[in-house]
Scaffold this motif. Structure first.
Motif, PDB file in Angstrom:
ATOM      1  N   VAL A 115       0.835  -1.260  -0.075  1.00  0.00           N
ATOM      2  CA  VAL A 115      -0.020  -0.213  -0.099  1.00  0.00           C
ATOM      3  C   VAL A 115       0.817   1.148  -0.019  1.00  0.00           C
ATOM      4  O   VAL A 115       1.906   1.368   0.606  1.00  0.00           O
ATOM      5  CB  VAL A 115      -0.889   0.026   1.162  1.00  0.00           C
ATOM      6  N   VAL A 116       0.621   2.239  -0.821  1.00  0.00           N
ATOM      7  CA  VAL A 116       1.343   3.493  -0.939  1.00  0.00           C
ATOM      8  C   VAL A 116       0.252   4.515  -0.266  1.00  0.00           C
ATOM      9  O   VAL A 116      -0.841   4.730  -0.720  1.00  0.00           O
ATOM     10  CB  VAL A 116       1.427   4.019  -2.319  1.00  0.00           C
ATOM     11  N   LEU A 117       0.902   5.060   0.907  1.00  0.00           N
ATOM     12  CA  LEU A 117       0.132   6.233   1.685  1.00  0.00           C
ATOM     13  C   LEU A 117       0.314   7.464   0.886  1.00  0.00           C
ATOM     14  O   LEU A 117       1.400   7.945   0.856  1.00  0.00           O
ATOM     15  CB  LEU A 117       0.490   6.262   2.984  1.00  0.00           C
ATOM     16  N   ARG A 118      -0.640   7.975   0.449  1.00  0.00           N
ATOM     17  CA  ARG A 118      -0.635   9.429  -0.132  1.00  0.00           C
ATOM     18  C   ARG A 118      -1.086  10.623   0.947  1.00  0.00           C
ATOM     19  O   ARG A 118      -0.296  10.600   1.683  1.00  0.00           O
ATOM     20  CB  ARG A 118      -1.526   9.445  -1.471  1.00  0.00           C
ATOM     21  N   GLU A 119      -2.170  10.969   0.691  1.00  0.00           N
ATOM     22  CA  GLU A 119      -2.718  11.890   1.804  1.00  0.00           C
ATOM     23  C   GLU A 119      -1.888  12.999   2.090  1.00  0.00           C
ATOM     24  O   GLU A 119      -1.744  13.325   3.116  1.00  0.00           O
ATOM     25  CB  GLU A 119      -3.162  11.162   2.943  1.00  0.00           C
ATOM     26  N   LYS A 120      -1.065  13.449   1.090  1.00  0.00           N
ATOM     27  CA  LYS A 120       0.044  14.711   1.347  1.00  0.00           C
ATOM     28  C   LYS A 120      -0.516  15.774   1.634  1.00  0.00           C
ATOM     29  O   LYS A 120       0.315  17.003   1.995  1.00  0.00           O
ATOM     30  CB  LYS A 120       0.774  14.750  -0.095  1.00  0.00           C
ATOM     31  N   ASP A 121      -1.882  16.257   1.670  1.00  0.00           N
ATOM     32  CA  ASP A 121      -2.425  17.324   2.048  1.00  0.00           C
ATOM     33  C   ASP A 121      -2.749  17.514   3.794  1.00  0.00           C
ATOM     34  O   ASP A 121      -2.772  18.470   4.387  1.00  0.00           O
ATOM     35  CB  ASP A 121      -3.857  17.617   1.735  1.00  0.00           C
ATOM     36  N   LEU A 122      -2.237  16.268   4.414  1.00  0.00           N
ATOM     37  CA  LEU A 122      -2.445  16.166   5.864  1.00  0.00           C
ATOM     38  C   LEU A 122      -1.119  16.788   6.497  1.00  0.00           C
ATOM     39  O   LEU A 122       0.072  16.707   6.016  1.00  0.00           O
ATOM     40  CB  LEU A 122      -2.365  14.773   6.292  1.00  0.00           C
ATOM     41  N   PRO A 123      -1.117  17.373   7.591  1.00  0.00           N
ATOM     42  CA  PRO A 123      -0.179  17.932   8.362  1.00  0.00           C
ATOM     43  C   PRO A 123       0.923  16.406   8.741  1.00  0.00           C
ATOM     44  O   PRO A 123       0.174  15.706   8.860  1.00  0.00           O
ATOM     45  CB  PRO A 123      -0.573  18.393   9.882  1.00  0.00           C
ATOM     46  N   ARG A 124       2.138  16.769   8.967  1.00  0.00           N
ATOM     47  CA  ARG A 124       2.945  15.630   9.033  1.00  0.00           C
ATOM     48  C   ARG A 124       2.408  14.490  10.343  1.00  0.00           C
ATOM     49  O   ARG A 124       2.477  13.521  10.170  1.00  0.00           O
ATOM     50  CB  ARG A 124       4.309  16.032   9.431  1.00  0.00           C
ATOM     51  N   ALA A 125       2.103  15.392  11.464  1.00  0.00           N
ATOM     52  CA  ALA A 125       1.643  14.673  12.616  1.00  0.00           C
ATOM     53  C   ALA A 125       0.462  13.569  12.307  1.00  0.00           C
ATOM     54  O   ALA A 125       0.570  12.548  12.515  1.00  0.00           O
ATOM     55  CB  ALA A 125       1.405  15.411  13.828  1.00  0.00           C
ATOM     56  N   GLU A 126      -0.441  14.255  11.744  1.00  0.00           N
ATOM     57  CA  GLU A 126      -1.790  13.476  11.255  1.00  0.00           C
ATOM     58  C   GLU A 126      -1.264  12.277  10.265  1.00  0.00           C
ATOM     59  O   GLU A 126      -1.873  11.270  10.375  1.00  0.00           O
ATOM     60  CB  GLU A 126      -2.744  14.348  10.669  1.00  0.00           C
ATOM     61  N   ARG A 127      -0.504  12.589   9.236  1.00  0.00           N
ATOM     62  CA  ARG A 127      -0.104  11.783   8.276  1.00  0.00           C
ATOM     63  C   ARG A 127       0.748  10.541   8.992  1.00  0.00           C
ATOM     64  O   ARG A 127       0.599   9.353   8.893  1.00  0.00           O
ATOM     65  CB  ARG A 127       0.580  12.340   7.163  1.00  0.00           C
ATOM     66  N   ALA A 128       1.641  10.940   9.852  1.00  0.00           N
ATOM     67  CA  ALA A 128       2.674   9.905  10.717  1.00  0.00           C
ATOM     68  C   ALA A 128       1.308   9.305  11.533  1.00  0.00           C
ATOM     69  O   ALA A 128       1.883   7.759  11.577  1.00  0.00           O
ATOM     70  CB  ALA A 128       3.437  10.712  11.512  1.00  0.00           C
ATOM     71  N   ALA A 129       0.508   9.672  12.160  1.00  0.00           N
ATOM     72  CA  ALA A 129      -0.217   8.683  12.915  1.00  0.00           C
ATOM     73  C   ALA A 129      -1.172   7.690  11.883  1.00  0.00           C
ATOM     74  O   ALA A 129      -1.183   6.639  12.527  1.00  0.00           O
ATOM     75  CB  ALA A 129      -1.287   9.861  13.570  1.00  0.00           C
ATOM     76  N   LEU A 130      -1.459   8.243  10.669  1.00  0.00           N
ATOM     77  CA  LEU A 130      -2.152   7.400   9.892  1.00  0.00           C
ATOM     78  C   LEU A 130      -1.249   6.221   9.605  1.00  0.00           C
ATOM     79  O   LEU A 130      -1.657   5.189   9.405  1.00  0.00           O
ATOM     80  CB  LEU A 130      -2.729   8.009   8.822  1.00  0.00           C
ATOM     81  N   ALA A 131      -0.009   6.557   8.925  1.00  0.00           N
ATOM     82  CA  ALA A 131       1.098   5.468   8.595  1.00  0.00           C
ATOM     83  C   ALA A 131       1.087   4.720   9.956  1.00  0.00           C
ATOM     84  O   ALA A 131       1.278   3.198   9.714  1.00  0.00           O
ATOM     85  CB  ALA A 131       2.300   6.153   8.386  1.00  0.00           C
ATOM     86  N   ALA A 132       1.128   5.016  10.945  1.00  0.00           N
ATOM     87  CA  ALA A 132       1.399   4.082  12.315  1.00  0.00           C
ATOM     88  C   ALA A 132       0.024   3.392  12.427  1.00  0.00           C
ATOM     89  O   ALA A 132       0.102   2.187  12.917  1.00  0.00           O
ATOM     90  CB  ALA A 132       1.324   4.877  13.653  1.00  0.00           C
ATOM     91  N   ALA A 133      -0.892   3.866  12.139  1.00  0.00           N
ATOM     92  CA  ALA A 133      -2.233   3.157  12.012  1.00  0.00           C
ATOM     93  C   ALA A 133      -2.394   1.910  10.829  1.00  0.00           C
ATOM     94  O   ALA A 133      -2.837   0.726  11.098  1.00  0.00           O
ATOM     95  CB  ALA A 133      -3.349   3.857  11.941  1.00  0.00           C
TER      96      ALA A 133
END
Length: 233
Positions: A34-52
């Motif tokens: 899976v390639v996580l895009r969602e590049k409009d998110l702030p880094r902290a939120e994107r990192a949390a999504l990656a961790a999930a």
């Protein structure tokens, strides 16, 4: 390991349910990249999504790749064609390409996507589409394994990409917009396996077994049918 089989790109705006649920459903259907895009998110939120998302894939032996140069505490990224150059030194690095000139700029990347192969609902008007013949021509010119990307929604399109020499197929809308992501993922995964002579009875062997890293032995992995063995544009 180089991504192969069915690779899913995320887009929470097109997903019919929360992104972790869509990814979990796709994994249940056989997706291991899976390639996580969602590049409009702030880094902290994107990192949390990656961790999930990482544990959902890890439990099945899969890998999360992050679009952009920041791996978000991981070790796998997929870079845009515009840069950065040279690519960062990480465990897995891919790049989006669209033509011979961009393929020629590849150096230590492990794989690349080529797009758009077919007209895409996600990026209407983006192109012109390569179609199977154009994809095959560029794959022959590529120094790294290629994932076909763009407008791939049906088993017939998967077959065409594999016949052209694609090491895998990357999809977004086919999973994000699906009413049943598990069934959609299973259908496309089964099509890939059926189109690939190297697929074993174990089914997932082609997707999960390691192949030579492109920076060390690119020529050995240019054709998925010889292997014993995730735009982003």
């Amino acid at each position: 390991m180089v991504p192969s089989g069915l690779v899913v790109l995320t887009d929470r705006w097109q997903a019919r349910r929360p992104l972790p649920k869509v990814v979990a459903a796709a994994v249940a259907g056989g997706v291991r990249w899976v390639v996580l895009r969602e590049k409009d998110l702030p880094r902290a939120e994107r990192a949390a999504l990656a961790a999930a998302l990482r544990p959902l894939l890890a439990e099945a032996g899969g890998t999360l790749i992050v679009a952009g140069p920041d791996p978000l505490d991981g070790d796998a990224v997929h870079l845009p064609s515009a840069g950065p150059y040279p690519p960062p030194t990480l465990g897995l690095v891919g790049r989006s390409c669209h033509d011979r000139a961009e393929l020629a700029r590849l150096t230590t990347e492990d794989y690349a996507t080529l797009s758009p192969v077919f007209p895409s609902r996600t990026k209407p008007g983006y192109g012109p589409p390569l179609r199977a013949d154009g994809l095959a021509e560029l794959i022959q010119a590529s120094p790294v394994p290629i994932l076909a990307l763009g407008g791939i929604d049906t088993p017939d399109q998967v077959y065409a990409c594999v016949e052209a020499g694609a090491f895998g197929v990357a999809v977004l809308g086919a999973i994000m917009r699906a009413e049943d992501p598990t069934r959609a993922a299973a259908t496309l995964t089964e099509a890939f396996q059926a189109a690939t002579p190297a697929t074993t009875s174990a089914g997932s062997a082609l997707t999960l077994a390691p192949v030579p890293r492109s920076r060390h032995a690119r020529a050995e992995v240019s054709d998925p049918s010889t292997s014993t063995t995730g735009e982003n544009q």
